[in-house]
Design an enzyme around this catalytic site. Structure first.
Site, PDB file in Angstrom:
ATOM      1  N   LYS A  41      -2.374  12.549   4.002  1.00  0.00           N
ATOM      2  CA  LYS A  41      -3.272  12.446   2.873  1.00  0.00           C
ATOM      3  C   LYS A  41      -4.104  11.172   3.008  1.00  0.00           C
ATOM      4  CE  LYS A  41      -1.824  10.297  -0.814  1.00  0.00           C
ATOM      5  NZ  LYS A  41      -1.776   8.846  -0.526  1.00  0.00           N
ATOM      6  N   HIS A  85       4.773  12.495   1.346  1.00  0.00           N
ATOM      7  CA  HIS A  85       6.114  11.964   1.631  1.00  0.00           C
ATOM      8  C   HIS A  85       7.012  11.973   0.392  1.00  0.00           C
ATOM      9  CE1 HIS A  85       4.354   8.155   0.242  1.00  0.00           C
ATOM     10  NE2 HIS A  85       5.578   7.703   0.072  1.00  0.00           N
ATOM     11  N   LYS A  92      11.650  12.719  -0.346  1.00  0.00           N
ATOM     12  CA  LYS A  92      12.596  11.754  -0.937  1.00  0.00           C
ATOM     13  C   LYS A  92      13.871  12.478  -1.355  1.00  0.00           C
ATOM     14  CE  LYS A  92       9.066   8.423  -2.301  1.00  0.00           C
ATOM     15  NZ  LYS A  92       9.308   7.114  -1.728  1.00  0.00           N
ATOM     16  N   GLU A 152       4.069   0.603  -9.025  1.00  0.00           N
ATOM     17  CA  GLU A 152       4.214  -0.298  -7.880  1.00  0.00           C
ATOM     18  C   GLU A 152       3.942  -1.735  -8.318  1.00  0.00           C
ATOM     19  OE1 GLU A 152       2.766   1.416  -3.949  1.00  0.00           O
ATOM     20  OE2 GLU A 152       1.357   2.267  -5.375  1.00  0.00           O
ATOM     21  N   ASP A 190      -5.426   8.792  -4.792  1.00  0.00           N
ATOM     22  CA  ASP A 190      -4.374   8.257  -3.920  1.00  0.00           C
ATOM     23  C   ASP A 190      -2.986   8.743  -4.343  1.00  0.00           C
ATOM     24  OD1 ASP A 190      -3.478   6.560  -1.792  1.00  0.00           O
ATOM     25  OD2 ASP A 190      -2.875   5.037  -3.259  1.00  0.00           O
ATOM     26  N   HIS A 217       1.015  13.080  -4.942  1.00  0.00           N
ATOM     27  CA  HIS A 217       2.430  12.809  -5.224  1.00  0.00           C
ATOM     28  C   HIS A 217       2.850  13.250  -6.632  1.00  0.00           C
ATOM     29  CE1 HIS A 217       2.235  10.678  -1.536  1.00  0.00           C
ATOM     30  NE2 HIS A 217       1.792   9.528  -1.996  1.00  0.00           N
ATOM     31  N   LYS A 272      -0.862   0.139  -9.620  1.00  0.00           N
ATOM     32  CA  LYS A 272      -0.467  -0.978  -8.763  1.00  0.00           C
ATOM     33  C   LYS A 272      -0.375  -2.245  -9.618  1.00  0.00           C
ATOM     34  CE  LYS A 272      -2.078   0.971  -4.445  1.00  0.00           C
ATOM     35  NZ  LYS A 272      -0.787   1.281  -3.807  1.00  0.00           N
TER      36      LYS A 272
HETATM   37  C1  BG6 Z   1       0.878   6.284  -0.508  1.00  0.00           C
HETATM   38  C2  BG6 Z   1      -0.319   5.617  -1.153  1.00  0.00           C
HETATM   39  O1  BG6 Z   1       0.643   7.667  -0.368  1.00  0.00           O
HETATM   40  O2  BG6 Z   1       2.028   6.083  -1.300  1.00  0.00           O
HETATM   41  C3  BG6 Z   1      -0.059   4.140  -1.356  1.00  0.00           C
HETATM   42  O3  BG6 Z   1      -1.468   5.797  -0.334  1.00  0.00           O
HETATM   43  C4  BG6 Z   1       1.244   3.924  -2.096  1.00  0.00           C
HETATM   44  O4  BG6 Z   1      -1.130   3.522  -2.049  1.00  0.00           O
HETATM   45  C5  BG6 Z   1       2.382   4.717  -1.443  1.00  0.00           C
HETATM   46  O5  BG6 Z   1       1.544   2.538  -2.066  1.00  0.00           O
HETATM   47  C6  BG6 Z   1       3.635   4.659  -2.295  1.00  0.00           C
HETATM   48  O6  BG6 Z   1       4.703   5.221  -1.585  1.00  0.00           O
HETATM   49  P1  BG6 Z   1       6.202   4.748  -1.859  1.00  0.00           P
HETATM   50  O7  BG6 Z   1       7.049   5.691  -1.060  1.00  0.00           O
HETATM   51  O8  BG6 Z   1       6.278   3.331  -1.395  1.00  0.00           O
HETATM   52  O9  BG6 Z   1       6.400   4.873  -3.323  1.00  0.00           O
END
Ligand code: BG6
Length: 488
Positions: free
Chosen positions: A147, A177, A181, A215, A234, A239, A339
């Site tokens: 992505k 991803h 998880k 985050e 993003d 997600h 973020k």
């Molecule tokens: C990514 C985003 O897909 O996922 C990032 O592009 C983000 O901006 C990240 O920080 C978060 O993934 P995780 O697994 O650290 O929560």
């Protein structure tokens, strides 16, 4: 450049974007962990491809420290040395046919199904696929697309159309991803391995659902990319909507890839479409100002390298979405991501309705006295919260929690999401990858938000780093008589 013979048999995992951040932070550490844990087939060779013209040893020097720093679990010398034996490197511009000629030459002796992982910007997806086809490498191969796939519905359709002329849908692994998880697997186990939740998993018993992916990090050297992307594209489009579709889907008849993906698609297609008025009312966008994270000062978004002056890209989104079907009609799903927030957490909160009549006097009034909390990170857990009586005279009720995953299970380290997903790719298991129609349904749902933001001057609301976003985010939930989990 590539000095390592690939060996006669086996297959290659070809990593385009082999010097990039994703390769160093996620993909190579996951491949190493799979190798260390004895899960990576001995016949798998890893070929990194990227622009710099580097000798193989220089490439290994470049990636060594960052990859080791990002591996989950131990990195011992013996495992590392045997891992890098698998790795070779091809340098050159991806628009240069010579790169693919060298790649084809390297892969010629291999007889297995090669994996081509495009950890590059989406603008390279089509040219790389065409070059793979022109070099005779696409047939029988697997293609992994990272992505963001496109920037909006039209651009993602255009990429999917072109890629689809070369690779069949069952050769394409669109990675998200979050689907890899461990807690997402656990959510499937909870919903479809137990009978007791299913009767409750509906509008009659569930008042609202929250999904938060928060985050503490800022844009981490990706200012340029992020400034053109923003939190909606993003995180929400992929997600969070994927998590939503897993929580809300009907039980699939099996865990076979299309059985699961058909059900997720039905949810995405049933999301109530937004219009200008509902975007204005139900979607909050924010951008971080300076502040402190764990006591350390951090700069505002606009001062980050690569971010345009006066940028109005959002680093935070909170929104309300509803699903128009019998199971979920009228139940608000609140999604939130950002973020530089007040903590790092990813969680799903299922708030059950209160009792219809309290025979026990006044009950604690906070929302979700009966609540299921599915935590994806930092730790993974599933917790059921109920009310219980305080010992002693009287009938004072307090919240008690039941931890549903850790009790009674061996303490094994959960596999990192990328490790699971890469092994799935190699084995050809598609269930945890996003099908084209799902992805386009998600783009379709976010389209009115993007369009409203582009035509109406709607600057993001500011929030201090280290907080939970702009006050409008709490106000959104307050209008529905509820609050975000950490405010409860
Ligand atoms: C990514 C985003 O897909 O996922 C990032 O592009 C983000 O901006 C990240 O920080 C978060 O993934 P995780 O697994 O650290 O929560």
């Amino acid at each position: 450049m590539n000095k390592r013979p690939l060996g006669k048999l086996g297959f290659a995992f070809v990593l385009f974007g082999g010097t990039g951040d994703l390769a160093k932070r996620k993909i190579l550490p996951a491949l190493f962990a799979a190798h260390r844990d004895g899960m990576l087939e001995p016949a798998c060779r890893i070929v990194a491809v990227a622009q710099p013209m580097l000798a193989r040893t220089d490439y290994l020097d470049l990636i060594g420290e960052p990859v080791k720093a990002n591996v989950q679990g131990p990195v011992d010398v013996v495992a590392w040395d045997s891992f890098v034996e698998r790795v070779s490197y091809i340098g050159g511009d991806l628009s240069d046919a010579d790169v693919f000629a060298r790649l084809a030459e390297d892969l010629r002796p291999l007889t297995g199904s090669n994996v081509f992982y495009l950890a590059t910007g989406p603008s390279l997806f089509v040219p790389v696929c065409r070059a793979l086809a022109a070099s005779g490498l696409s047939e029988g191969a697997k293609l992994v697309l990272e992505k963001p796939l496109g920037h909006d519905l039209e651009s993602s359709r255009a990429i999917n159309d072109e890629v689809g002329r070369i690779f069949r849908e069952d050769q394409i692994f669109r990675i998200d991803h979050y689907l890899g998880k461990e807690a997402v697997q656990n959510l499937l186990a909870l919903r479809f391995g137990n009978s007791m939740f299913e009767p409750l998993w509906r509008r009659e018993w569930i008042e609202s659902i929250q999904i938060t992916v928060a985050e503490e990090l800022g844009v981490e050297g990706r200012g340029n990319f992020y400034d053109q992307t923003g939190a909606l594209r993003d995180m929400i489009q992929n997600h969070l909507l994927q998590l939503l579709s897993i929580i809300a889907m009907e039980p699939p008849h099996s865990m076979e890839a299309d059985a699961v993906r058909d059900e997720k698609l039905r949810v995405l297609r049933a999301l109530v479409p937004l219009d200008d008025e509902t975007v204005a009312r139900n979607v909050v966008r924010g951008q971080y100002q300076s502040g402190t994270i764990h006591g350390a000062p951090v700069p505002e978004y606009q001062a980050e390298a690569g971010v345009g002056q006066g940028s109005d890209t959002e680093t935070f989104v909170a929104l309300k979405v509803e699903i128009s079907n019998w199971r979920w009609s009228g139940v608000p799903f609140f999604l939130r991501t950002g973020k530089r927030l007040g903590g790092k957490t990813a969680e799903i909160i299922v708030n059950f309705r209160g009792v219809p009549h309290s025979a026990l006097g006044t009950l604690p009034s906070r929302p979700g006295a009966n609540r299921l909390t599915i935590k994806l990170q930092p730790e993974e857990s599933i917790r059921l919260s109920t009310l219980a009586k305080m010992p002693g005279l009287g009938m004072e009720l307090r919240g008690v929690n039941l931890d549903m995953v850790s009790d009674g299970l061996p303490h094994l380290t959960a596999m990192e999401a990328y490790q699971r997903l890469l092994l799935d790719v190699m084995a050809g298991r598609l269930a945890l990858f996003v099908r084209r129609d799902e992805q386009e349904a998600a783009w379709q749902w976010v389209a009115p938000i993007l369009s409203d933001w582009s035509k109406r001057h709607n600057p993001p609301k500011q929030y201090r780093s280290g907080t939970w976003g702009p006050p409008a985010s709490s106000a959104l939930l307050a209008r529905h008589n509820t609050c975000w989990h950490e405010e409860a």
